[in-house]
Motif scaffolding. Structure first.
Motif: not given
Lengths: 270, 207
Positions: A193, A196-197, A199-200, A202-203, A223, A225
């Motif tokens: 999480r 994910v929060d 970076v811009s 996909p993770v 969250g 991807d």
């Protein structure tokens, strides 16, 4: 809308798929091309090869293998392991990989990420981050980046490193929890999480999947991807199609398996 | 006519890797001719223009002899398939950079907004749009609600809405495929779209 992706991961050594816990007691788990084809037939959205071949001389085996796999499957293929310079990226993309993943190579030389993404496009450059919890109980949580198969602590903060490589041009982050890898206790939700929060891009969550619910949690709680998993597929515990049906029922948007994508040989053991 | 007798020519304009497109046709039993030669492009029985990468490089290539050859081919009425950049190239201009596309269809290529959010979850949407998405279509080359693999930051906006053969949803409803007469072009990658992609290529070969 865009689907969350399921990515079976194949650890490849000397041209064979191997499995084992923490790289100890490796067992042969089959031919990578056959495994990749079977997973792709079962509805895998993408296939990932991580080459753990030690010797540089045997890299030729990998290129030949990537070529044969790319011929066999019609879904994207990501290849990582030992990628350190532009030449490695070039060779793998030309062998048929769609994306190339780098880990120690990025740490040793961050400008390599920028150089490779300029030359081949961000979408082709994945930075793999092996992160381990290093904070003591009671301290604020801190994750450190490890390289060399988890043996070397770089001292880099995993969240800051993720932001940095994205600024440099990484198109995707493959995030493995060293604490969870091989445990079957589920993804590290807090770590995933946080990245994910931050970076811009996909993770891809990785490390610790033991059942379908862990994959659901990686998507719905962390969250992520995409979800990477190895042993639950290799062991025949679950087929990709089964996992996808489970996720659809749980309200996760995934590409449904086609009718003809039935369990196939990978379902033989279940 | 069986698939093995069919001819397909792939335009090799140096815009990304052709490996997977070639292999997709091989899997269908068709050996593709790969060429950048303008005369060979004009003579093709069936032409595929795949492409990934920057619009600027694409426009540069099209400003040479290849551009007129592709326009000539399209004018013959023989089947044309554009993929990704090969779809965007059919239009006039792109927000991505200067340079002219083929201008076969009036319209432009625009970038996804950077501040899009998922309507359902509120999550920020990432650009490029990368992964599997569903298309809404009634076009016979495609399957209604079929899933295809996309990797792109830009999409086409045809002046004539009648060109749109499929749309998909990512923050906004965007054009996923265009079709007119002998020309079909898609923003997604059939060569990466497993069975759904292979069926599209089969239909192209059957034209």
């Amino acid at each position: 809308m865009l689907a969350r992706r399921i990515i079976p991961c194949l650890d490849v050594k000397d041209g064979r798929v191997v499995k084992g816990i923490n790289f100890v007691g490796l067992r042969d788990a089959g031919d990578p091309v056959e495994c990749a084809a079977r997973y792709s037939e079962g509805g895998a959205d993408e296939i990932c090869f991580l080459d753990i071949t030690a010797s540089h001389d045997e890299r030729r085996t990998l290129f030949e293998l990537v070529e044969r796999t790319a011929r066999a499957i019609a879904v994207p293929l990501t290849v990582g392991g030992g990628v350190r310079e532009r030449r490695d990226v070039h060779d793998l993309l030309h062998a048929g990989a769609d994306k190339v993943s780098t880990n120690s190579g990025a740490v040793a030389n961050p400008s390599f990420v920028a150089e490779a993404s300029r030359a081949y496009g961000s979408q082709a450059i994945v930075v793999a981050i092996d992160a381990k919890r290093v904070s003591a109980p009671g301290e604020p949580t801190r994750f450190s980046v490890f390289t060399h198969g988890g043996r070397r602590d770089t001292g880099l903060d995993a969240i800051e490193w993720a932001k940095r490589v994205v600024d440099l041009g990484a198109g995707e982050i493959l995030l493995t929890s060293m604490d969870r890898d091989g445990t079957r206790d589920g993804y590290d939700i807090e770590l995933t999480r946080a990245v994910v929060d931050a970076v811009s891009v996909p993770v891809i969550a990785s490390g610790g999947v033991g059942n379908e619910a862990h994959i659901r949690d990686g998507f719905l709680l962390a969250g992520a991807d995409a979800a990477l998993a190895a042993s639950i597929f290799h062991d025949g515990q679950h087929t990709v199609a089964e996992v996808k049906h489970y996720l659809l029922a749980a309200g996760v948007r995934v590409r449904p398996p086609e009718e003809s994508d039935g369990p196939g040989p990978e379902g033989a053991a279940s | 006519m069986s698939a093995t007798q069919r001819q397909v020519t792939i335009a090799n304009l140096g815009l990304g890797n052709l490996h997977s497109v070639v292999q997709s046709f091989v899997r269908l039993g068709v050996t593709a001719t790969i060429t950048a030669d303008p005369d060979e492009l004009r003579r093709a029985e069936r032409l595929v223009f795949p492409g990934q990468g920057a619009f600027r490089e694409c426009a540069e290539v099209l400003s040479g002899e290849v551009g007129p050859a592709l326009r000539d081919f399209i004018a013959t009425g023989r089947p044309y398939l554009g993929i990704c950049l090969g779809m965007q190239a059919l239009f006039d201009t792109s927000e991505e950079s200067e340079g002219q596309g083929l201008g076969v269809f009036p319209g432009r290529v625009v970038r996804f907004a950077s501040d899009m959010h998922d309507e359902a979850t509120g999550e920020r949407l990432k650009v490029p749009h990368m992964g599997w998405n569903q298309v809404q279509t009634t076009h016979p080359m495609l399957e209604p609600d079929g899933w295809y693999y996309f990797v792109h930051s830009y999409y086409v906006v045809p002046d004539d809405p009648g060109l749109v053969a499929a749309t998909s949803l990512y923050g906004t409803r965007f054009c996923a495929a265009v079709a007119r007469d002998n020309v079909f072009a898609c923003q997604f990658h059939p060569e990466k779209s497993h069975h759904a992609g292979a069926r599209l290529l089969e239909r192209f070969l059957a034209q």
